[in-house]
Design a protein around this motif. Sequence first.
Motif, PDB file in Angstrom:
ATOM      1  N   LYS A   1     -11.789   1.333   5.463  1.00  0.00           N
ATOM      2  CA  LYS A   1     -11.588   0.093   4.702  1.00  0.00           C
ATOM      3  C   LYS A   1     -10.099  -0.240   4.624  1.00  0.00           C
ATOM      4  O   LYS A   1      -9.692  -1.386   4.867  1.00  0.00           O
ATOM      5  CB  LYS A   1     -12.144   0.235   3.281  1.00  0.00           C
ATOM      6  CG  LYS A   1     -11.840  -0.984   2.409  1.00  0.00           C
ATOM      7  CD  LYS A   1     -12.083  -0.732   0.947  1.00  0.00           C
ATOM      8  CE  LYS A   1     -10.893  -0.005   0.393  1.00  0.00           C
ATOM      9  NZ  LYS A   1     -10.802   0.019  -1.044  1.00  0.00           N
ATOM     10  N   GLU A   2      -9.281   0.742   4.294  1.00  0.00           N
ATOM     11  CA  GLU A   2      -7.836   0.503   4.173  1.00  0.00           C
ATOM     12  C   GLU A   2      -7.227   0.072   5.509  1.00  0.00           C
ATOM     13  O   GLU A   2      -6.359  -0.799   5.548  1.00  0.00           O
ATOM     14  CB  GLU A   2      -7.138   1.748   3.623  1.00  0.00           C
ATOM     15  CG  GLU A   2      -7.471   2.004   2.161  1.00  0.00           C
ATOM     16  CD  GLU A   2      -6.915   3.321   1.645  1.00  0.00           C
ATOM     17  OE1 GLU A   2      -6.243   4.054   2.417  1.00  0.00           O
ATOM     18  OE2 GLU A   2      -7.148   3.615   0.463  1.00  0.00           O
ATOM     19  N   ALA A   3      -7.696   0.671   6.606  1.00  0.00           N
ATOM     20  CA  ALA A   3      -7.191   0.286   7.927  1.00  0.00           C
ATOM     21  C   ALA A   3      -7.572  -1.162   8.249  1.00  0.00           C
ATOM     22  O   ALA A   3      -6.742  -1.930   8.774  1.00  0.00           O
ATOM     23  CB  ALA A   3      -7.737   1.237   8.994  1.00  0.00           C
ATOM     24  N   LYS A   4      -8.817  -1.553   7.922  1.00  0.00           N
ATOM     25  CA  LYS A   4      -9.256  -2.928   8.182  1.00  0.00           C
ATOM     26  C   LYS A   4      -8.487  -3.927   7.313  1.00  0.00           C
ATOM     27  O   LYS A   4      -8.128  -5.013   7.778  1.00  0.00           O
ATOM     28  CB  LYS A   4     -10.757  -3.065   7.942  1.00  0.00           C
ATOM     29  CG  LYS A   4     -11.595  -2.392   9.018  1.00  0.00           C
ATOM     30  CD  LYS A   4     -13.075  -2.543   8.743  1.00  0.00           C
ATOM     31  CE  LYS A   4     -13.895  -1.853   9.808  1.00  0.00           C
ATOM     32  NZ  LYS A   4     -15.337  -2.015   9.593  1.00  0.00           N
ATOM     33  N   ILE A   5      -8.213  -3.557   6.062  1.00  0.00           N
ATOM     34  CA  ILE A   5      -7.447  -4.440   5.176  1.00  0.00           C
ATOM     35  C   ILE A   5      -6.027  -4.594   5.697  1.00  0.00           C
ATOM     36  O   ILE A   5      -5.479  -5.710   5.733  1.00  0.00           O
ATOM     37  CB  ILE A   5      -7.467  -3.901   3.722  1.00  0.00           C
ATOM     38  CG1 ILE A   5      -8.849  -4.132   3.111  1.00  0.00           C
ATOM     39  CG2 ILE A   5      -6.381  -4.553   2.879  1.00  0.00           C
ATOM     40  CD1 ILE A   5      -9.030  -3.519   1.734  1.00  0.00           C
ATOM     41  N   ASN A   6      -5.415  -3.491   6.124  1.00  0.00           N
ATOM     42  CA  ASN A   6      -4.055  -3.558   6.683  1.00  0.00           C
ATOM     43  C   ASN A   6      -4.016  -4.407   7.951  1.00  0.00           C
ATOM     44  O   ASN A   6      -3.080  -5.182   8.163  1.00  0.00           O
ATOM     45  CB  ASN A   6      -3.511  -2.151   6.956  1.00  0.00           C
ATOM     46  CG  ASN A   6      -3.206  -1.396   5.673  1.00  0.00           C
ATOM     47  OD1 ASN A   6      -2.984  -1.991   4.624  1.00  0.00           O
ATOM     48  ND2 ASN A   6      -3.213  -0.068   5.758  1.00  0.00           N
ATOM     49  N   GLN A   7      -5.047  -4.268   8.799  1.00  0.00           N
ATOM     50  CA  GLN A   7      -5.115  -5.048  10.032  1.00  0.00           C
ATOM     51  C   GLN A   7      -5.263  -6.540   9.703  1.00  0.00           C
ATOM     52  O   GLN A   7      -4.609  -7.388  10.320  1.00  0.00           O
ATOM     53  CB  GLN A   7      -6.280  -4.576  10.913  1.00  0.00           C
ATOM     54  CG  GLN A   7      -6.414  -5.315  12.217  1.00  0.00           C
ATOM     55  CD  GLN A   7      -5.237  -5.083  13.161  1.00  0.00           C
ATOM     56  OE1 GLN A   7      -4.564  -4.053  13.114  1.00  0.00           O
ATOM     57  NE2 GLN A   7      -4.966  -6.061  14.013  1.00  0.00           N
ATOM     58  N   ALA A   8      -6.094  -6.872   8.726  1.00  0.00           N
ATOM     59  CA  ALA A   8      -6.292  -8.274   8.338  1.00  0.00           C
ATOM     60  C   ALA A   8      -4.985  -8.856   7.787  1.00  0.00           C
ATOM     61  O   ALA A   8      -4.628  -9.998   8.107  1.00  0.00           O
ATOM     62  CB  ALA A   8      -7.405  -8.385   7.308  1.00  0.00           C
ATOM     63  N   GLU A   9      -4.264  -8.080   6.988  1.00  0.00           N
ATOM     64  CA  GLU A   9      -2.990  -8.554   6.441  1.00  0.00           C
ATOM     65  C   GLU A   9      -1.958  -8.746   7.553  1.00  0.00           C
ATOM     66  O   GLU A   9      -1.217  -9.730   7.560  1.00  0.00           O
ATOM     67  CB  GLU A   9      -2.467  -7.569   5.390  1.00  0.00           C
ATOM     68  CG  GLU A   9      -1.226  -8.007   4.681  1.00  0.00           C
ATOM     69  CD  GLU A   9      -1.430  -9.268   3.839  1.00  0.00           C
ATOM     70  OE1 GLU A   9      -0.425  -9.993   3.672  1.00  0.00           O
ATOM     71  OE2 GLU A   9      -2.538  -9.535   3.370  1.00  0.00           O
ATOM     72  N   TYR A  10      -1.939  -7.827   8.504  1.00  0.00           N
ATOM     73  CA  TYR A  10      -1.015  -7.938   9.643  1.00  0.00           C
ATOM     74  C   TYR A  10      -1.314  -9.200  10.457  1.00  0.00           C
ATOM     75  O   TYR A  10      -0.404  -9.957  10.805  1.00  0.00           O
ATOM     76  CB  TYR A  10      -1.115  -6.691  10.528  1.00  0.00           C
ATOM     77  CG  TYR A  10      -0.353  -6.812  11.820  1.00  0.00           C
ATOM     78  CD1 TYR A  10       1.030  -6.689  11.849  1.00  0.00           C
ATOM     79  CD2 TYR A  10      -1.016  -7.078  13.021  1.00  0.00           C
ATOM     80  CE1 TYR A  10       1.740  -6.813  13.030  1.00  0.00           C
ATOM     81  CE2 TYR A  10      -0.319  -7.210  14.205  1.00  0.00           C
ATOM     82  CZ  TYR A  10       1.056  -7.075  14.206  1.00  0.00           C
ATOM     83  OH  TYR A  10       1.751  -7.213  15.385  1.00  0.00           O
ATOM     84  N   GLU A  11      -2.596  -9.445  10.753  1.00  0.00           N
ATOM     85  CA  GLU A  11      -2.979 -10.627  11.527  1.00  0.00           C
ATOM     86  C   GLU A  11      -2.629 -11.912  10.779  1.00  0.00           C
ATOM     87  O   GLU A  11      -2.222 -12.902  11.391  1.00  0.00           O
ATOM     88  CB  GLU A  11      -4.467 -10.574  11.863  1.00  0.00           C
ATOM     89  CG  GLU A  11      -4.794  -9.510  12.900  1.00  0.00           C
ATOM     90  CD  GLU A  11      -6.285  -9.335  13.132  1.00  0.00           C
ATOM     91  OE1 GLU A  11      -7.092 -10.077  12.523  1.00  0.00           O
ATOM     92  OE2 GLU A  11      -6.647  -8.448  13.926  1.00  0.00           O
ATOM     93  N   LYS A  12      -2.754 -11.896   9.460  1.00  0.00           N
ATOM     94  CA  LYS A  12      -2.385 -13.071   8.666  1.00  0.00           C
ATOM     95  C   LYS A  12      -0.887 -13.339   8.779  1.00  0.00           C
ATOM     96  O   LYS A  12      -0.463 -14.483   8.981  1.00  0.00           O
ATOM     97  CB  LYS A  12      -2.764 -12.864   7.196  1.00  0.00           C
ATOM     98  CG  LYS A  12      -2.367 -14.035   6.298  1.00  0.00           C
ATOM     99  CD  LYS A  12      -2.780 -13.832   4.864  1.00  0.00           C
ATOM    100  CE  LYS A  12      -1.734 -13.035   4.133  1.00  0.00           C
ATOM    101  NZ  LYS A  12      -1.952 -12.970   2.680  1.00  0.00           N
TER     102      LYS A  12
END
Length: 160
Positions: A55-66
């Motif tokens: 979950k934390e990796a997916k949240i970090n990836q989503a924030e990076y893409e944003k």
Amino acid sequence: MQTAKNAAASVKETAANIGASAKSGFEKTKATLQEKGERLTAHNPTEKEIATEKKEAKINQAEYEKQVAREQNATQRQATEDTCGTHSYSTTGATGHPMGSHQMSALPGHGTGEPAGHVVEGVVRSHPIGTDTGTGTTLAGHNTKTGGGAGGYTTGGAYR
């Protein structure tokens, strides 16, 4: 005109940023819900920890893409502003593309940036409404809407 194009580019950037934020929020929510589902089906603490890490990796990836999308949007807006440039429609050519002494109208002195007639600093000439049309007649004499009354509202145009 250029200001409108720059404003449109800014609005477009803002809309794209809102879209990127919405997508990021959706991905973060999806990651959180997936983690909760995996934690409910997990049989030991290690599986629960792995679900949290995913979950934390997916949240970090989503924030990076944003953030990448926001940078691209800013770059695109800047490129639009650079392409549009800052132009001036001043007849004196003070900023933007210089006009030099090119006269923009067939009227003498009109469009050259030089005032016609005597000019006193800080004084504005005025004329009575409906007169000085250059035709030798007043507009009020031909306007059927003049005279007031409740129905006397007009668009301000000269009716003949």
